[in-house]
Design a protein around this motif. Structure first.
Motif, PDB file in Angstrom:
ATOM      1  N   ARG A 117       0.826  -1.209   0.000  1.00  0.00           N
ATOM      2  CA  ARG A 117       0.000   0.000   0.000  1.00  0.00           C
ATOM      3  C   ARG A 117       0.858   1.257   0.000  1.00  0.00           C
ATOM      4  O   ARG A 117       0.496   2.261  -0.615  1.00  0.00           O
ATOM      5  CB  ARG A 117      -0.926  -0.010   1.215  1.00  0.00           C
ATOM      6  N   MET A 118       1.991   1.219   0.684  1.00  0.00           N
ATOM      7  CA  MET A 118       2.887   2.371   0.687  1.00  0.00           C
ATOM      8  C   MET A 118       3.438   2.635  -0.713  1.00  0.00           C
ATOM      9  O   MET A 118       3.541   3.783  -1.147  1.00  0.00           O
ATOM     10  CB  MET A 118       4.033   2.137   1.669  1.00  0.00           C
ATOM     11  N   PHE A 121       0.642   4.149  -2.722  1.00  0.00           N
ATOM     12  CA  PHE A 121       0.408   5.523  -2.281  1.00  0.00           C
ATOM     13  C   PHE A 121       1.494   6.460  -2.804  1.00  0.00           C
ATOM     14  O   PHE A 121       1.220   7.592  -3.212  1.00  0.00           O
ATOM     15  CB  PHE A 121       0.353   5.567  -0.756  1.00  0.00           C
ATOM     16  N   VAL A 124       0.697   7.223  -6.386  1.00  0.00           N
ATOM     17  CA  VAL A 124      -0.380   8.212  -6.520  1.00  0.00           C
ATOM     18  C   VAL A 124       0.149   9.621  -6.315  1.00  0.00           C
ATOM     19  O   VAL A 124      -0.209  10.559  -7.047  1.00  0.00           O
ATOM     20  CB  VAL A 124      -1.508   7.901  -5.510  1.00  0.00           C
ATOM     21  N   CYS A 183       1.634   2.073  -9.151  1.00  0.00           N
ATOM     22  CA  CYS A 183       0.276   1.683  -8.760  1.00  0.00           C
ATOM     23  C   CYS A 183      -0.093   0.310  -9.316  1.00  0.00           C
ATOM     24  O   CYS A 183      -0.832  -0.447  -8.680  1.00  0.00           O
ATOM     25  CB  CYS A 183      -0.728   2.723  -9.247  1.00  0.00           C
TER      26      CYS A 183
END
Length: 211
Positions: A117-118, A121, A124, A183
Motif C-alpha cells: 500500500r505504501m 500511495f 499516486v 500503482c
C-alpha cells in the motif's frame, strides 16, 4: 518477480521525472526571443524564467537579473511558481513513501500488505506531482503562444517556447508514467476459499456394545 521489476522501473522513471521537474523549475529558459539590430554585433538572445531574466550577447556574455519583488509579478507567473514548487515538494514526499514500500527495501517486512500500500500511495503522489507540473508548464506555454499570435505584441518582444518548457513536459510525463507503474505493481489478491471440512470417519466397531 514481475511485479518487483515493474515496481523498480516505475520508481526509476518517477524519480527521473522528479529530477527533471527540479531542473525545469530552476532554468531561466522558459521563454526565449532573439533580436538582431542593424549590426550582427548587437545581436542578443533574451530568456525569461520563473525566477530571473537573462540576456546573452553575441559575444557569449550572459547577464541575468533576479526579479526584484514578488508582489510586482504577474498572477499567472506566481501561480506557475506555486504549482512547480508544489510538484517538487510532492515528489519529495513520494520518494520517501515509495522507497518505504519497495520490495527491495527491508522496511515493514513483517507486514507485506501495508508495504504494498505504501508503494501504491507513493505512485499516486507521483502522479499528482506530475499533473501539477504538467498544468504549470502547459499554462505557461499557452500564454507564450497567445502572445505570439497577438497582433498587438511588438515583433521584438515575441517570445517562443524555451528549453525549460520541453524539459518540464517530459519530466511531468515521466513522473506520471512512473507513478502509474508503481500503482500497477501491486499484485492482485487471489480469491481464497475456506478449506473444506471432511466428514468424520466412523470409528471401527470393537464388538462391544454398552447400554
Amino acid at each position: 518477480m514481475a511485479s518487483g521489476g515493474l515496481q523498480l522501473l516505475g520508481f526509476v522513471l518517477a524519480f527521473l521525472g522528479w529530477i527533471g521537474i527540479i531542473i525545469s523549475t530552476a532554468m531561466p529558459q522558459w521563454k526565449m526571443a532573439s533580436y538582431a539590430g542593424d549590426n550582427i554585433v548587437t545581436a542578443q538572445a533574451l530568456y525569461e524564467g520563473l525566477w530571473m531574466s537573462c540576456a546573452m550577447q553575441s559575444t557569449g556574455q550572459i547577464q541575468c537579473k533576479v526579479y526584484d519583488s514578488l508582489l510586482k509579478l504577474e498572477g499567472n507567473l506566481q501561480a506557475t511558481r506555486a504549482l512547480m514548487v508544489a510538484a517538487i515538494l510532492l515528489g519529495l514526499v513520494a520518494v520517501f513513501v515509495a522507497v518505504t514500500g519497495m520490495k527491495c527495501m527491508k522496511c515493514m517486512e513483517d507486514d507485506q500488505v501495508k508495504k504494498m500500500r505504501m508503494a501504491v500511495f507513493g505512485g499516486v503522489i507521483f502522479i499528482i506531482a506530475g499533473l501539477a507540473a504538467l498544468v504549470a508548464t502547459s499554462w505557461y506555454g499557452n500564454r507564450v503562444a497567445r502572445a505570439v499570435y497577438d497582433p498587438f505584441t511588438p515583433v521584438n518582444t515575441r517570445f517562443e517556447f524555451g528549453s525549460a518548457l520541453f524539459i518540464g513536459w517530459a519530466a511531468a510525463s515521466l513522473a506520471m508514467l512512473g507513478g502509474a507503474f508503481l500503482c500497477c505493481s501491486c499484485p492482485r489478491r487471489e480469491t481464497s476459499y475456506p478449506p473444506s471440512r471432511g466428514y468424520p470417519k466412523n470409528a471401527p466397531s470393537t464388538g462391544k456394545d454398552y447400554v
